[in-house]
Design a protein around this motif. Structure first.
Motif, PDB file in Angstrom:
ATOM      1  N   TYR A  63     -11.015   1.865  -1.614  1.00 47.21           N
ATOM      2  CA  TYR A  63     -11.133   1.591  -0.183  1.00 47.21           C
ATOM      3  C   TYR A  63     -11.740   2.802   0.500  1.00 47.21           C
ATOM      4  O   TYR A  63     -11.762   3.917  -0.067  1.00 47.21           O
ATOM      5  CB  TYR A  63      -9.780   1.222   0.436  1.00 47.21           C
ATOM      6  CG  TYR A  63      -8.687   2.265   0.318  1.00 47.21           C
ATOM      7  CD1 TYR A  63      -8.584   3.329   1.219  1.00 47.21           C
ATOM      8  CD2 TYR A  63      -7.718   2.160  -0.680  1.00 47.21           C
ATOM      9  CE1 TYR A  63      -7.569   4.257   1.121  1.00 47.21           C
ATOM     10  CE2 TYR A  63      -6.696   3.088  -0.790  1.00 47.21           C
ATOM     11  CZ  TYR A  63      -6.622   4.127   0.111  1.00 47.21           C
ATOM     12  OH  TYR A  63      -5.609   5.066   0.011  1.00 47.21           O
ATOM     13  N   THR A 104     -11.644   5.229   3.874  1.00 48.07           N
ATOM     14  CA  THR A 104     -10.940   5.637   5.084  1.00 48.07           C
ATOM     15  C   THR A 104     -11.963   6.232   6.049  1.00 48.07           C
ATOM     16  O   THR A 104     -12.824   7.028   5.641  1.00 48.07           O
ATOM     17  CB  THR A 104      -9.845   6.681   4.805  1.00 48.07           C
ATOM     18  OG1 THR A 104     -10.449   7.905   4.347  1.00 48.07           O
ATOM     19  CG2 THR A 104      -8.880   6.174   3.752  1.00 48.07           C
ATOM     20  N   ILE A 162      -6.366  -1.994   9.012  1.00 47.14           N
ATOM     21  CA  ILE A 162      -6.761  -2.283   7.630  1.00 47.14           C
ATOM     22  C   ILE A 162      -7.535  -3.599   7.608  1.00 47.14           C
ATOM     23  O   ILE A 162      -7.069  -4.619   8.127  1.00 47.14           O
ATOM     24  CB  ILE A 162      -5.547  -2.381   6.684  1.00 47.14           C
ATOM     25  CG1 ILE A 162      -4.823  -1.029   6.615  1.00 47.14           C
ATOM     26  CG2 ILE A 162      -5.995  -2.817   5.284  1.00 47.14           C
ATOM     27  CD1 ILE A 162      -3.623  -1.018   5.673  1.00 47.14           C
ATOM     28  N   GLU A 193      -9.266  -6.177   4.922  1.00 48.72           N
ATOM     29  CA  GLU A 193      -9.283  -6.548   3.503  1.00 48.72           C
ATOM     30  C   GLU A 193     -10.259  -7.698   3.288  1.00 48.72           C
ATOM     31  O   GLU A 193     -10.249  -8.668   4.040  1.00 48.72           O
ATOM     32  CB  GLU A 193      -7.863  -6.931   3.078  1.00 48.72           C
ATOM     33  CG  GLU A 193      -7.748  -7.809   1.865  1.00 48.72           C
ATOM     34  CD  GLU A 193      -6.909  -9.046   2.139  1.00 48.72           C
ATOM     35  OE1 GLU A 193      -7.456 -10.167   2.060  1.00 48.72           O
ATOM     36  OE2 GLU A 193      -5.709  -8.903   2.443  1.00 48.72           O
ATOM     37  N   TRP A 253      -9.129   3.885  10.199  1.00 48.81           N
ATOM     38  CA  TRP A 253      -9.503   2.630   9.557  1.00 48.81           C
ATOM     39  C   TRP A 253      -9.402   2.750   8.039  1.00 48.81           C
ATOM     40  O   TRP A 253      -9.756   3.789   7.467  1.00 48.81           O
ATOM     41  CB  TRP A 253     -10.942   2.245   9.903  1.00 48.81           C
ATOM     42  CG  TRP A 253     -11.187   1.991  11.354  1.00 48.81           C
ATOM     43  CD1 TRP A 253     -11.271   2.920  12.353  1.00 48.81           C
ATOM     44  CD2 TRP A 253     -11.403   0.717  11.970  1.00 48.81           C
ATOM     45  NE1 TRP A 253     -11.527   2.304  13.553  1.00 48.81           N
ATOM     46  CE2 TRP A 253     -11.612   0.951  13.355  1.00 48.81           C
ATOM     47  CE3 TRP A 253     -11.461  -0.593  11.491  1.00 48.81           C
ATOM     48  CZ2 TRP A 253     -11.866  -0.085  14.249  1.00 48.81           C
ATOM     49  CZ3 TRP A 253     -11.707  -1.625  12.378  1.00 48.81           C
ATOM     50  CH2 TRP A 253     -11.896  -1.370  13.747  1.00 48.81           C
ATOM     51  N   ILE A 254      -8.952   1.694   7.403  1.00 50.63           N
ATOM     52  CA  ILE A 254      -9.069   1.533   5.960  1.00 50.63           C
ATOM     53  C   ILE A 254      -9.790   0.218   5.726  1.00 50.63           C
ATOM     54  O   ILE A 254      -9.337  -0.840   6.175  1.00 50.63           O
ATOM     55  CB  ILE A 254      -7.694   1.533   5.259  1.00 50.63           C
ATOM     56  CG1 ILE A 254      -7.101   2.946   5.266  1.00 50.63           C
ATOM     57  CG2 ILE A 254      -7.819   1.006   3.831  1.00 50.63           C
ATOM     58  CD1 ILE A 254      -5.729   3.037   4.632  1.00 50.63           C
ATOM     59  N   ILE A 269      -2.153  -2.958  -2.127  1.00 52.89           N
ATOM     60  CA  ILE A 269      -1.820  -3.288  -0.739  1.00 52.89           C
ATOM     61  C   ILE A 269      -0.374  -2.906  -0.442  1.00 52.89           C
ATOM     62  O   ILE A 269      -0.072  -2.323   0.619  1.00 52.89           O
ATOM     63  CB  ILE A 269      -2.049  -4.784  -0.467  1.00 52.89           C
ATOM     64  CG1 ILE A 269      -3.515  -5.153  -0.700  1.00 52.89           C
ATOM     65  CG2 ILE A 269      -1.621  -5.135   0.954  1.00 52.89           C
ATOM     66  CD1 ILE A 269      -4.497  -4.448   0.192  1.00 52.89           C
ATOM     67  N   LEU A 286      -0.144   0.790   0.160  1.00 51.81           N
ATOM     68  CA  LEU A 286      -0.686   1.186   1.458  1.00 51.81           C
ATOM     69  C   LEU A 286       0.302   0.895   2.580  1.00 51.81           C
ATOM     70  O   LEU A 286       0.507   1.715   3.477  1.00 51.81           O
ATOM     71  CB  LEU A 286      -2.005   0.454   1.725  1.00 51.81           C
ATOM     72  CG  LEU A 286      -3.239   0.961   0.987  1.00 51.81           C
ATOM     73  CD1 LEU A 286      -4.423   0.025   1.223  1.00 51.81           C
ATOM     74  CD2 LEU A 286      -3.592   2.373   1.430  1.00 51.81           C
ATOM     75  N   ILE A 329       0.409   1.176  10.738  1.00 54.27           N
ATOM     76  CA  ILE A 329      -0.534   0.052  10.631  1.00 54.27           C
ATOM     77  C   ILE A 329      -0.237  -0.927  11.753  1.00 54.27           C
ATOM     78  O   ILE A 329       0.809  -1.573  11.779  1.00 54.27           O
ATOM     79  CB  ILE A 329      -0.409  -0.681   9.280  1.00 54.27           C
ATOM     80  CG1 ILE A 329      -0.440   0.308   8.110  1.00 54.27           C
ATOM     81  CG2 ILE A 329      -1.534  -1.712   9.133  1.00 54.27           C
ATOM     82  CD1 ILE A 329      -0.044  -0.316   6.781  1.00 54.27           C
ATOM     83  N   TYR A 368      -3.787  -5.684  10.688  1.00 50.44           N
ATOM     84  CA  TYR A 368      -4.193  -5.997   9.315  1.00 50.44           C
ATOM     85  C   TYR A 368      -4.941  -7.313   9.367  1.00 50.44           C
ATOM     86  O   TYR A 368      -4.399  -8.327   9.826  1.00 50.44           O
ATOM     87  CB  TYR A 368      -2.972  -6.119   8.401  1.00 50.44           C
ATOM     88  CG  TYR A 368      -3.305  -6.300   6.926  1.00 50.44           C
ATOM     89  CD1 TYR A 368      -3.091  -5.271   6.021  1.00 50.44           C
ATOM     90  CD2 TYR A 368      -3.826  -7.501   6.444  1.00 50.44           C
ATOM     91  CE1 TYR A 368      -3.388  -5.428   4.670  1.00 50.44           C
ATOM     92  CE2 TYR A 368      -4.129  -7.665   5.097  1.00 50.44           C
ATOM     93  CZ  TYR A 368      -3.905  -6.627   4.217  1.00 50.44           C
ATOM     94  OH  TYR A 368      -4.214  -6.781   2.881  1.00 50.44           O
TER      95      TYR A 368
END
Length: 307
Positions: free
Chosen positions: A45, A47, A62, A64, A99-100, A175, A178, A186, A189
């Motif tokens: 991932y 960052t 995040i 995904e 941000w991820i 996940i 994280l 967070i 998501y």
């Protein structure tokens, strides 16, 4: 923004972004390898945040993508988000958030859709009782939230196979790690999927909305409006037409993440997931419009909390 590419090309592109900003005084970008898949591919991932605020605990977003490997459109949509937040005129997104971005959560399955079966839906693990005879787990049924109960299967040969146990797969463990690492930092998501022109919010595992129903619905209305009039909004189980156990966004919500959404990109072309090349950029832009709305809401909420 990349068009649809193989996993190796995507990692090379992410590495080029990291290298491009390695000497930046303003932007911090790190490509993180968080594990290896069953076929020994890296789980990575990116960052992204502003260097000026690295020591502050800013809300984390995040994103995904690629949890269902055949849904290629989610991958350039995620990469486009990276391209957007590093632009000069988007400084607020880095100054006020971290941000991820996970462009390909299921790299083994993603590679398999390029080399063998285009419509493959699982990973490529072989730890079930049938091993290589029926490989793979549906990653979005492997999270520990109502695991193996609804819209899933205990049969390794099913495209909805939930695995030998919750979190049996390295992809879901990434996940989980994280969420455990960053906890309530967070605040947003988002899972990018390709199920057809809707945005949904918890719950998927039961026919009910979460305690954050009002907040999710009001923000979701703005997000759907940003994507276009033909997008709709609903609770996950209603939008999907059935309950679904073991999903990433339900797990995130159940573990303290403030807002979780599925952005389900429009179905086009063959089987709904083979998107014509000329549709990739406008779809990715629409996804960014919705993500930007959600991110701005998180920034506003955080600013109001501090004042």
């Amino acid at each position: 923004m990349l068009p649809t590419q193989t996993g190796y090309q995507i990692i090379s592109y992410l590495k080029s972004i990291e290298d491009a900003y390695s000497n930046s005084n303003e932007i911090s970008i790190e490509l993180v390898e968080a594990g290896r898949t069953d076929e020994d591919r890296p789980l990575v991932y990116l960052t992204v945040t502003a260097k000026s605020s690295l020591k502050t605990q800013k809300p984390l977003v995040i994103i995904e993508a690629g949890i269902n490997p055949r849904e290629w459109i989610t991958v350039p949509s995620a990469i486009n988000i990276i391209d957007k937040i590093v632009q000069e005129d988007q400084k607020n997104f880095l100054q006020n958030l971290q941000w991820i971005i996970i462009p390909v959560l299921n790299p083994d399955g993603y590679e398999y859709t390029h080399t063998n079966l285009r419509l493959w839906t699982k990973s490529r693990s072989t730890r079930s009782s049938l091993g290589p005879i029926c490989p793979g787990v549906n990653i979005n049924r492997n999270f520990d939230i109502d695991w193996l109960f609804s819209d899933t299967s205990s049969s390794p040969c099913s495209h909805l196979y939930g695995g030998v146990e919750a979190f049996s797969e390295p992809e879901t463990k990434m996940i989980k790690n994280l969420i455990e690492k960053y906890g309530r930092t967070i605040q947003l998501y988002i899972s990018l999927q390709n199920n057809g022109r809707f945005i949904s919010y918890p719950w998927q595992y039961e026919r009910a909305a979460s305690g954050m129903f009002r907040q999710h619905h009001l923000l979701g209305l703005e997000m759907t409006s940003a994507m276009g009039d033909d997008y709709v909004l609903d609770v996950g189980s209603v939008a999907l037409g059935d309950r679904a156990s073991g999903t990433s966004t339900d797990y995130a919500m159940d573990n303290g993440v403030l807002y979780t959404f599925n952005i389900n990109i429009e179905k086009e072309g063959v089987s709904g997931v083979i998107i014509p090349g000329n549709e990739i950029k406008p779809i990715a832009e629409n996804v960014w419009n919705a993500v930007a709305i959600a991110a701005k809401s998180i920034m506003k909420r955080n600013a109001n909390t501090k004042s």
